[in-house]
Design a protein around this motif. Structure first.
Motif, PDB file in Angstrom:
ATOM      1  N   GLY A  95     -40.567 -13.354  15.814  1.00  0.00           N
ATOM      2  CA  GLY A  95     -40.936 -12.867  15.273  1.00  0.00           C
ATOM      3  C   GLY A  95     -41.250 -12.069  14.528  1.00  0.00           C
ATOM      4  O   GLY A  95     -41.276 -11.680  12.984  1.00  0.00           O
ATOM      5  N   VAL A  96     -41.677 -10.634  15.694  1.00  0.00           N
ATOM      6  CA  VAL A  96     -41.552  -9.271  14.793  1.00  0.00           C
ATOM      7  C   VAL A  96     -40.559  -8.774  14.247  1.00  0.00           C
ATOM      8  O   VAL A  96     -40.470  -8.537  12.583  1.00  0.00           O
ATOM      9  N   GLY A  97     -38.792  -9.450  14.495  1.00  0.00           N
ATOM     10  CA  GLY A  97     -37.935  -9.237  14.186  1.00  0.00           C
ATOM     11  C   GLY A  97     -37.756  -9.838  12.328  1.00  0.00           C
ATOM     12  O   GLY A  97     -37.275  -9.497  11.757  1.00  0.00           O
ATOM     13  N   ALA A  98     -38.518 -10.754  12.709  1.00  0.00           N
ATOM     14  CA  ALA A  98     -37.971 -11.821  11.531  1.00  0.00           C
ATOM     15  C   ALA A  98     -39.354 -11.264   9.940  1.00  0.00           C
ATOM     16  O   ALA A  98     -38.396 -10.701   9.253  1.00  0.00           O
ATOM     17  N   PHE A  99     -40.046 -10.259  10.186  1.00  0.00           N
ATOM     18  CA  PHE A  99     -41.300  -9.514   9.292  1.00  0.00           C
ATOM     19  C   PHE A  99     -40.600  -8.632   9.177  1.00  0.00           C
ATOM     20  O   PHE A  99     -40.420  -8.034   8.306  1.00  0.00           O
ATOM     21  N   PHE A 137     -47.497  -0.523  12.598  1.00  0.00           N
ATOM     22  CA  PHE A 137     -48.114  -1.139  13.345  1.00  0.00           C
ATOM     23  C   PHE A 137     -46.881  -2.164  14.575  1.00  0.00           C
ATOM     24  O   PHE A 137     -47.358  -1.954  15.555  1.00  0.00           O
ATOM     25  N   LEU A 138     -45.975  -2.987  13.825  1.00  0.00           N
ATOM     26  CA  LEU A 138     -45.458  -3.078  14.633  1.00  0.00           C
ATOM     27  C   LEU A 138     -44.128  -2.946  16.035  1.00  0.00           C
ATOM     28  O   LEU A 138     -44.012  -2.545  17.376  1.00  0.00           O
ATOM     29  N   ALA A 139     -44.524  -1.391  15.083  1.00  0.00           N
ATOM     30  CA  ALA A 139     -42.818  -0.739  15.892  1.00  0.00           C
ATOM     31  C   ALA A 139     -43.294   0.544  17.393  1.00  0.00           C
ATOM     32  O   ALA A 139     -43.457   0.659  18.572  1.00  0.00           O
ATOM     33  N   LEU A 140     -44.490   0.266  16.985  1.00  0.00           N
ATOM     34  CA  LEU A 140     -45.611   1.917  17.341  1.00  0.00           C
ATOM     35  C   LEU A 140     -47.067   0.887  18.417  1.00  0.00           C
ATOM     36  O   LEU A 140     -47.980   1.467  18.960  1.00  0.00           O
ATOM     37  N   SER A 141     -47.021  -0.508  18.677  1.00  0.00           N
ATOM     38  CA  SER A 141     -48.268  -1.254  19.067  1.00  0.00           C
ATOM     39  C   SER A 141     -47.957  -0.980  20.654  1.00  0.00           C
ATOM     40  O   SER A 141     -49.355  -1.324  21.033  1.00  0.00           O
ATOM     41  N   GLY A 260     -42.237 -19.121  23.557  1.00  0.00           N
ATOM     42  CA  GLY A 260     -44.031 -18.861  24.008  1.00  0.00           C
ATOM     43  C   GLY A 260     -43.622 -17.629  24.373  1.00  0.00           C
ATOM     44  O   GLY A 260     -45.037 -16.183  24.319  1.00  0.00           O
ATOM     45  N   GLU A 261     -43.197 -16.626  22.815  1.00  0.00           N
ATOM     46  CA  GLU A 261     -43.351 -15.133  22.517  1.00  0.00           C
ATOM     47  C   GLU A 261     -45.240 -15.046  21.808  1.00  0.00           C
ATOM     48  O   GLU A 261     -45.809 -16.309  21.545  1.00  0.00           O
ATOM     49  N   VAL A 262     -45.638 -14.197  22.229  1.00  0.00           N
ATOM     50  CA  VAL A 262     -46.853 -13.623  22.612  1.00  0.00           C
ATOM     51  C   VAL A 262     -47.091 -11.926  21.611  1.00  0.00           C
ATOM     52  O   VAL A 262     -46.318 -11.344  22.359  1.00  0.00           O
ATOM     53  N   GLN A 267     -49.282  -6.248  16.656  1.00  0.00           N
ATOM     54  CA  GLN A 267     -48.411  -7.171  15.612  1.00  0.00           C
ATOM     55  C   GLN A 267     -48.764  -7.701  14.763  1.00  0.00           C
ATOM     56  O   GLN A 267     -48.104  -7.871  13.941  1.00  0.00           O
ATOM     57  N   VAL A 268     -49.810  -8.631  15.630  1.00  0.00           N
ATOM     58  CA  VAL A 268     -50.804  -9.465  14.317  1.00  0.00           C
ATOM     59  C   VAL A 268     -51.097  -8.940  12.827  1.00  0.00           C
ATOM     60  O   VAL A 268     -50.209  -9.529  12.340  1.00  0.00           O
TER      61      VAL A 268
END
Length: 292
Positions: A95-99, A137-141, A260-262, A267-268
């Motif tokens: 999901g992170v990669g998609a965004f 936020f995604l990269a450094l969470s 089951g990714e969280v 990241q959200v």
């Protein structure tokens, strides 16, 4: 009647984004038993050849001069997909990669500014800080130990922005099906060459992995592009551009349901900021859509 066609097109485009989101899952599963570059090269070669067989009549009368720029754009697509598949192969969160990857829509006008001297709309400059902060936020969470896959996905977004700029600049008079088939096939051939030079080919592929590969090649590539081309012929490009932003949302949902990714709270929040940046960058199209 026109509204009926527009509604049909928009439903089809939502289906396209679902197929695109599912493609992340299909590909991640296929990578469990295939080397990344060999997988993506075969996926694009199969997808391109299937479209060639379906639309072979549109190739009649197409000249080499018309094909050359399409092949150049296909080479840029190949670079984008090389970054994408390496990111997906190493990523722990689809999901992170998609965004991150879909930030390409924000980068398109900015790269157009440097390549062709375009003047991006004000909405782009407003969207950019949201995208950058969201990426942070995604990269450094998880502290400074961010994943190398994030850099690959960012490279994908930038390469896709180059590709879209080239598509908008070349006066491509060929049918959209020809355009897509040649790009996919060119990217597939180049990626296969890189794979042969850098990877050991798999000696065998299990039926399960092969099924995931076929799903990614036929459903998430061939069928997706066929439906996308058809739907975009029935509705204004502004409507299509807004709806296509749903791809990372579906990818993230499917990743949660299937793997089951969280995501962490950070990241959200980062995904929300990037999605907001995508919508802000499309604000002129969104405004036009509501006027209709």
């Amino acid at each position: 009647m026109q509204q009926k066609f527009a509604f049909k097109a928009e439903l089809l485009l939502v289906l396209v984004t679902i197929l695109a989101g599912a493609g992340w899952i299909f590909s991640k599963e296929a990578l469990m038993g295939m080397t990344p570059l060999f997988f993506i090269s075969m996926r694009f070669l199969v997808g391109g050849v299937v479209l060639l067989l379906i639309g072979h009549r549109y190739f009649r009368g197409v000249t080499w001069q018309e094909i050359k720029p399409v092949m150049l754009i296909g080479a840029v697509m190949g670079l984008a997909m090389l970054c994408w598949v390496m990111g997906l192969y190493q990523s722990s969160n689809v999901g992170v990669g998609a965004f991150i990857t879909c930030m390409g829509v924000v980068f398109v006008p900015i790269i157009g500014r440097f390549m062709f001297g375009d003047r991006p709309a004000t909405s782009i400059w407003v969207a950019l800080p949201f995208a950058i902060i969201g990426l942070g936020f995604l990269a450094l969470s998880n502290g400074l130990n961010f994943e190398i896959s994030h850099l690959y996905f960012l490279g994908t977004a930038i390469a896709v922005a180059f590709q879209l700029n080239l598509l908008s600049r070349f006066l491509l008079r060929v049918h959209a099906l020809v355009l897509t088939s040649v790009q996919l096939t060119t990217a597939g051939i180049l990626l296969l060459i890189v794979s042969l030079l850098t990877e050991s080919l798999p000696t065998s592929i299990s039926p399960n992995i092969f099924a995931w590969f076929l799903a990614s090649a036929l459903l998430a590539t061939s069928l997706r592009y066929l439906l996308q081309m058809y739907a975009m012929s029935l509705t204004p490009i502004s409507h299509a551009a807004v709806i296509m932003n749903l791809e990372p949302v579906w990818a993230a949902i499917f990743a949660v349901l299937w793997f089951g990714e969280v995501m962490s709270l950070g990241q959200v929040f980062g995904c929300c900021l990037i999605f907001m940046a995508m919508l802000i960058s499309r604000w002129p199209q969104i405004r036009k859509m509501f006027k209709h």
